[in-house]
Scaffold this active site. Structure first.
Site, PDB file in Angstrom:
ATOM      1  N   SER A 115      62.212  52.944 -50.181  1.00 56.44           N
ATOM      2  CA  SER A 115      62.567  51.578 -50.602  1.00 56.44           C
ATOM      3  C   SER A 115      63.548  51.623 -51.761  1.00 56.44           C
ATOM      4  CB  SER A 115      61.315  50.793 -51.004  1.00 56.44           C
ATOM      5  OG  SER A 115      60.810  51.285 -52.224  1.00 56.44           O
TER       6      SER A 115
ATOM      7  N   TYR B 280      55.823  54.572 -69.111  1.00 57.46           N
ATOM      8  CA  TYR B 280      56.984  54.684 -68.212  1.00 57.46           C
ATOM      9  C   TYR B 280      58.200  55.164 -69.009  1.00 57.46           C
ATOM     10  CZ  TYR B 280      60.833  52.936 -65.262  1.00 57.46           C
ATOM     11  OH  TYR B 280      61.991  52.819 -64.512  1.00 57.46           O
TER      12      TYR B 280
HETATM   13  N1  LIG Z   1      65.271  48.976 -60.199  1.00 58.80           N
HETATM   14  C1  LIG Z   1      65.702  49.190 -61.422  1.00 58.80           C
HETATM   15  O1  LIG Z   1      66.346  48.335 -62.045  1.00 58.80           O
HETATM   16  C2  LIG Z   1      65.421  50.498 -62.108  1.00 58.80           C
HETATM   17  C3  LIG Z   1      65.820  50.621 -63.435  1.00 58.80           C
HETATM   18  C4  LIG Z   1      65.613  51.833 -64.075  1.00 58.80           C
HETATM   19  C5  LIG Z   1      65.066  52.899 -63.380  1.00 58.80           C
HETATM   20  N2  LIG Z   1      64.669  52.739 -62.091  1.00 58.80           N
HETATM   21  C6  LIG Z   1      64.084  53.894 -61.414  1.00 58.80           C
HETATM   22  O2  LIG Z   1      64.539  53.963 -60.097  1.00 58.80           O
HETATM   23  C7  LIG Z   1      63.610  54.667 -59.281  1.00 58.80           C
HETATM   24  C8  LIG Z   1      63.396  53.889 -57.995  1.00 58.80           C
HETATM   25  O3  LIG Z   1      62.748  52.671 -58.297  1.00 58.80           O
HETATM   26  P1  LIG Z   1      63.075  51.313 -57.548  1.00 58.80           P
HETATM   27  O4  LIG Z   1      63.524  50.367 -58.560  1.00 58.80           O
HETATM   28  O5  LIG Z   1      63.921  51.570 -56.368  1.00 58.80           O
HETATM   29  O6  LIG Z   1      61.602  50.842 -57.137  1.00 58.80           O
HETATM   30  P2  LIG Z   1      60.817  50.899 -55.745  1.00 58.80           P
HETATM   31  O7  LIG Z   1      61.520  50.146 -54.697  1.00 58.80           O
HETATM   32  O8  LIG Z   1      59.411  50.493 -56.091  1.00 58.80           O
HETATM   33  O9  LIG Z   1      60.851  52.428 -55.363  1.00 58.80           O
HETATM   34  C9  LIG Z   1      59.985  53.373 -55.891  1.00 58.80           C
HETATM   35  C10 LIG Z   1      59.781  54.406 -54.818  1.00 58.80           C
HETATM   36  O10 LIG Z   1      59.011  55.481 -55.382  1.00 58.80           O
HETATM   37  C11 LIG Z   1      57.981  55.774 -54.440  1.00 58.80           C
HETATM   38  N3  LIG Z   1      56.874  56.428 -55.093  1.00 58.80           N
HETATM   39  C12 LIG Z   1      56.083  55.990 -56.093  1.00 58.80           C
HETATM   40  N4  LIG Z   1      55.159  56.907 -56.389  1.00 58.80           N
HETATM   41  C13 LIG Z   1      55.353  57.946 -55.539  1.00 58.80           C
HETATM   42  C14 LIG Z   1      54.713  59.177 -55.338  1.00 58.80           C
HETATM   43  N5  LIG Z   1      53.648  59.537 -56.057  1.00 58.80           N
HETATM   44  N6  LIG Z   1      55.189  60.005 -54.390  1.00 58.80           N
HETATM   45  C15 LIG Z   1      56.242  59.663 -53.645  1.00 58.80           C
HETATM   46  N7  LIG Z   1      56.894  58.496 -53.766  1.00 58.80           N
HETATM   47  C16 LIG Z   1      56.440  57.648 -54.715  1.00 58.80           C
HETATM   48  C17 LIG Z   1      57.613  54.449 -53.834  1.00 58.80           C
HETATM   49  O11 LIG Z   1      56.901  54.645 -52.638  1.00 58.80           O
HETATM   50  P3  LIG Z   1      55.841  53.561 -52.051  1.00 58.80           P
HETATM   51  O12 LIG Z   1      56.644  52.627 -51.214  1.00 58.80           O
HETATM   52  O13 LIG Z   1      54.905  54.413 -51.271  1.00 58.80           O
HETATM   53  O14 LIG Z   1      55.199  52.877 -53.223  1.00 58.80           O
HETATM   54  C18 LIG Z   1      58.996  53.864 -53.622  1.00 58.80           C
HETATM   55  O15 LIG Z   1      59.566  54.368 -52.444  1.00 58.80           O
HETATM   56  C19 LIG Z   1      62.359  54.834 -60.126  1.00 58.80           C
HETATM   57  O16 LIG Z   1      62.287  56.144 -60.640  1.00 58.80           O
HETATM   58  C20 LIG Z   1      62.561  53.843 -61.256  1.00 58.80           C
HETATM   59  O17 LIG Z   1      61.909  54.246 -62.430  1.00 58.80           O
HETATM   60  C21 LIG Z   1      64.828  51.557 -61.436  1.00 58.80           C
END
Ligand SMILES: NC(=O)c1ccc[n+]([C@@H]2O[C@H](COP(=O)([O-])OP(=O)(O)OC[C@H]3O[C@@H](n4cnc5c(N)ncnc54)[C@H](OP(=O)(O)O)[C@@H]3O)[C@@H](O)[C@H]2O)c1
Length: 315
Positions: free
Chosen positions: A51, A203
């Site tokens: 995702s 976090y």
């Molecule tokens: N969106 C932003 O603005 C933002 C800003 C700063 C940093 N980030 C970073 O970007 C990265 C992606 O986040 P996102 O925003 O795209 O959120 P997201 O859509 O919630 O994606 C997070 C992904 O990590 C997976 N995940 C969580 N725990 C896991 C585990 N133990 N093993 C394997 N997969 C796991 C989730 O899988 P499930 O579907 O199974 O839960 C999901 O696919 C993260 O590291 C986040 O900290 C995002």
């Protein structure tokens, strides 16, 4: 010169820089186009790829010709993402691998599978992320955010180092967060055992650890370019589910997932980042890792992070 000043201003003023405004302005100045087919014949593995930014990174890599391995903790969600990816990029080579980054056992098994099936790996993207509301310990006894953001990625990098070294231009990318600017390296309490637990603080602390860990891996893995980056604020479940109030306030100016993932894709495919290692990037430019004096760490603290990871991932 003017563009550099505006770029720095965007970075320091946070809201415009992290939002879609920053992306829209900076993307006009980018001069290094990614060549179509630049990743032809290469494999890229992305954690948490079912995702948000992980899926967008996988799609970006597939569009550049890479075979992609989606490392997901839930294979049904992984297969749904695979179908989405193939629909968006017909003919893409996509494989789903079960991998729970918070479990050292699962990471070890998944790495063994990749080693059995692949001759080399062009890039490993540490994208999986969580922001739990309360302190949770994994079955192996580690606090969940440090297990997912730090220990799992450390072990996976170590287990895949031979595959990475088998590619002449390999990259490792840690998807950190601008939130890390608010926290120092708390190597005195890496698993948040002291004080009242706060998911947002935990976090940010573990995202700080990722940035330091990327610098350490850059030293320990010559021949591979190791990067950390932050995506700004992008419209994903990570923001809307974990930080709903924040998402309501900044909703209209959030980046798309593709915009948030842009720098991760660029880091694993463009020429310039392949000539550097150990830097922290946002919107295709290296950025400082600390602004506030109390967030700076010493070489001794960095070494203690390395030792903590080495000891904690020994199975
Ligand atoms: N969106 C932003 O603005 C933002 C800003 C700063 C940093 N980030 C970073 O970007 C990265 C992606 O986040 P996102 O925003 O795209 O959120 P997201 O859509 O919630 O994606 C997070 C992904 O990590 C997976 N995940 C969580 N725990 C896991 C585990 N133990 N093993 C394997 N997969 C796991 C989730 O899988 P499930 O579907 O199974 O839960 C999901 O696919 C993260 O590291 C986040 O900290 C995002």
């Amino acid at each position: 010169m003017l563009t550099r000043v505006v770029d720095t201003l965007l970075d320091r003023t946070i809201v415009p820089g992290y939002s879609r405004v920053g992306y829209a302005l900076r993307s006009r100045w980018w001069d290094e186009e990614l060549e179509p087919g630049v990743l032809d014949g290469h494999t890229v593995a992305i954690t948490g790829a079912n995702s948000g930014l992980g899926l967008a990174t996988a799609l970006g890599a597939a569009r550049l010709g890479a075979s992609v391995r989606l490392l997901c903790r839930n294979t049904a969600r992984g297969e749904a993402a695979r179908a989405e990816l193939v629909a968006a990029c017909p003919g893409a080579s996509v494989v789903v691998d079960e991998c729970d980054l918070s479990s050292l056992k699962s990471v070890t098994a998944s790495a063994a599978q990749l080693r059995n099936e692949l001759p080399s790996l062009r890039a490993l993207v540490h994208n999986a992320g969580v922001l739990p509301p309360e302190r949770i310990e994994t079955a192996e006894g580690h606090e969940l955010t440090v297990a997912t953001h730090v220990l799992g990625p450390h072990l996976l990098t170590n287990e895949l180092r031979a595959l990475l070294l088998a590619d002449t231009d390999a990259r490792v990318v840690f998807v950190a967060s601008g939130g890390m600017y608010t926290q120092p390296l708390r190597i005195d309490d890496p698993e948040f055992q002291l004080g009242d637990y706060d998911g947002t603080v935990s976090y940010a602390r573990t995202k700080r650890m990722q940035v330091v860990l990327a610098q350490l891996w850059a030293e320990h893995l010559p021949g591979v370019s190791v990067h950390a980056m932050h995506p700004g604020w992008a419209q994903t479940r990570g923001i809307t589910d974990a930080l709903p109030r924040f998402a309501r306030v900044v909703g209209p100016i959030l980046r798309s997932a593709d915009e948030g993932a842009d720098t991760a894709v660029w880091l694993l495919a463009a020429r310039w980042p392949g000539t550097t290692t150990g830097l922290f990037w946002h919107d295709r430019r290296p950025r400082p890792t600390s602004y506030l004096p109390f967030t700076r760490h010493t070489a001794d603290e960095a070494q203690r992070l390395w030792d903590y990871c080495a000891v904690s991932t020994r199975l």
